[in-house]
Design a protein around this motif. Structure first.
Motif, PDB file in Angstrom:
ATOM      1  N   ASN A  29       0.843  -1.393  -0.104  1.00  0.00           N
ATOM      2  CA  ASN A  29      -0.041  -0.028  -0.022  1.00  0.00           C
ATOM      3  C   ASN A  29       0.973   1.219  -0.180  1.00  0.00           C
ATOM      4  OD1 ASN A  29      -2.387  -1.370   0.113  1.00  0.00           O
ATOM      5  ND2 ASN A  29      -2.617  -1.035   2.264  1.00  0.00           N
ATOM      6  N   ASN A  41     -11.584   8.747   3.978  1.00  0.00           N
ATOM      7  CA  ASN A  41     -10.842   7.613   4.440  1.00  0.00           C
ATOM      8  C   ASN A  41      -9.863   7.047   3.470  1.00  0.00           C
ATOM      9  OD1 ASN A  41     -14.183   6.666   5.582  1.00  0.00           O
ATOM     10  ND2 ASN A  41     -12.799   7.099   6.800  1.00  0.00           N
ATOM     11  N   GLY A  42      -8.649   6.635   4.229  1.00  0.00           N
ATOM     12  CA  GLY A  42      -7.701   6.227   3.217  1.00  0.00           C
ATOM     13  C   GLY A  42      -6.786   7.289   2.604  1.00  0.00           C
ATOM     14  N   GLY A  80      -4.656   9.068   3.513  1.00  0.00           N
ATOM     15  CA  GLY A  80      -2.870   8.913   3.978  1.00  0.00           C
ATOM     16  C   GLY A  80      -2.775  10.009   5.370  1.00  0.00           C
ATOM     17  N   LYS A  81      -3.888  10.634   5.690  1.00  0.00           N
ATOM     18  CA  LYS A  81      -3.805  11.530   6.755  1.00  0.00           C
ATOM     19  C   LYS A  81      -2.944  10.813   8.248  1.00  0.00           C
ATOM     20  CE  LYS A  81      -8.338  11.893   7.329  1.00  0.00           C
ATOM     21  NZ  LYS A  81      -8.632  10.862   6.368  1.00  0.00           N
ATOM     22  N   THR A  82      -3.669   9.528   8.815  1.00  0.00           N
ATOM     23  CA  THR A  82      -3.129   9.014   9.954  1.00  0.00           C
ATOM     24  C   THR A  82      -1.523   8.641   9.611  1.00  0.00           C
ATOM     25  OG1 THR A  82      -5.255   8.334  10.631  1.00  0.00           O
ATOM     26  CG2 THR A  82      -3.193   7.126  11.360  1.00  0.00           C
ATOM     27  N   THR A  83      -1.395   7.990   8.361  1.00  0.00           N
ATOM     28  CA  THR A  83      -0.010   7.840   8.117  1.00  0.00           C
ATOM     29  C   THR A  83       0.985   8.793   8.215  1.00  0.00           C
ATOM     30  OG1 THR A  83      -0.822   6.156   6.421  1.00  0.00           O
ATOM     31  CG2 THR A  83       1.655   6.808   6.253  1.00  0.00           C
ATOM     32  N   HIS A 101     -12.228  14.674   8.938  1.00  0.00           N
ATOM     33  CA  HIS A 101     -12.947  14.667   7.775  1.00  0.00           C
ATOM     34  C   HIS A 101     -13.997  15.737   7.509  1.00  0.00           C
ATOM     35  CE1 HIS A 101     -12.787  10.069   8.758  1.00  0.00           C
ATOM     36  NE2 HIS A 101     -12.030  10.123   7.797  1.00  0.00           N
TER      37      HIS A 101
END
Ligand code: ATP
Length: 279
Positions: free
Chosen positions: A15, A36-37, A39-42, A187
């Motif tokens: 990923n 969602n998905g 890449g924010k948390t990464t 979000h």
């Protein structure tokens, strides 16, 4: 000040969560917004030294997050998305423990924890087990940690997800009162618009737009959004309706045709990029 240069993260399963991101994040409140998905948390986990980038670099106030992670940890406070207080401990115990771990003496930690918990409105419940607190009160325990940490930079990953509208407003007001520079993910367009000095929009691991709210909205100057259930010439289908942007002077014409007419918000920047957030 956070500087990323060609920041890339590929997880072991292939990923590719962040793709060649170069950003300069300054003082004040910065929001990283995306669905969602995206890449924010990464990104937040790399900034807070919990995850190594695959390539590229990040410095925080001049310190490299990989080579000087110990120095970085001293000047940041990171509240992860999944953070939840330990149920059997009280807010006072949790914030005290956190401050002792940051190097404060027990007596200073006790004093600072009480001040912070009172300022987020948890004076009455600071000695109750966290299990007995509402979701909003639990989030406030972490805001109290961020308040008391006295960090240069605070990272808040989705600080208001799941909160009712009133608790969300309360947490916004607490965030505004933090003295630290803040990078938060969300979000909620309204949250980014209301809180931030600078907004970074990410999608599929890339930055699609960045700037102040004014800069991001400037391409819509003088326009309004028209929404229709029927296709209109030059409209685009978005989630079951048709949208087009017209001069504000044409509003009445579209209203008489039965269309809804809306003022421009940050949503429109995403709509224009054909990226739609969940409600
Ligand atoms: N540990 C992991 N291993 C493999 N892939 C991962 C891992 N964590 C995240 N990803 C993938 O990386 C991409 C970015 O995920 P990330 O959690 O950073 O997004 P996000 O913007 O924070 O999403 P959300 O709003 O849902 O929290 C997604 O495709 C996700 O599936």
């Amino acid at each position: 000040m956070i500087e990323t240069r060609s920041l890339t993260k590929v997880y072991k399963n292939g990923n590719n969560a962040l793709k060649d991101i170069s950003l300069d994040i300054g003082s004040g409140i910065t929001s990283v917004i995306g669905r969602n998905g995206a890449g924010k948390t990464t990104m937040m986990r790399i900034f807070s030294t919990q995850l190594r980038p695959t390539s590229g670099s990040v410095t925080i106030n001049g310190y490299d997050v990989v080579k000087e992670s110990n120095k970085v940890r001293k000047i940041i406070c990171s509240i992860p998305q999944e953070a939840s207080p330990i149920g059997v401990l009280t807010p006072l115990e949790q914030v005290k423990m956190y401050l002792v771990a940051r190097g404060l003496s027990i007596s200073s930690a006790d004093r600072e924890a009480r001040i912070a918990l009172s300022s987020v409105g948890l004076e009455e419940s600071m000695k109750a087990p966290a299990d007995t607190l509402s979701g909003g009160m639990k989030r406030k325990v972490f805001v109290a940690m961020a308040l008391s940490a006295n960090a240069d930079i605070v990272f808040l990953d989705e600080p208001t997800t799941g909160l009712d509208p009133m608790s969300r407003l309360e947490v916004w007001s607490l965030i505004r009162n933090l003295r630290s520079d803040i990078v938060l993910t969300t979000h909620y367009m309204e949250e980014a618009a209301s809180l931030s000095k600078y907004i970074i929009m990410v999608d599929h691991g890339t930055v699609i737009k960045e700037g102040t709210l004014k800069e991001l909205l400037s391409e819509f100057d003088g326009l309004i959004r028209v929404e229709s259930r029927q296709p209109l010439p030059d409209s685009s289908p978005v989630g079951g309706i048709y949208i087009k942007y017209v001069n504000a002077s044409e509003a009445n014409e579209y209203i008489s045709m039965g269309c809804d007419v809306k003022n421009i918000t940050l949503d429109d920047v995403f709509i224009k990029e054909r990226i739609y957030l969940e409600p």
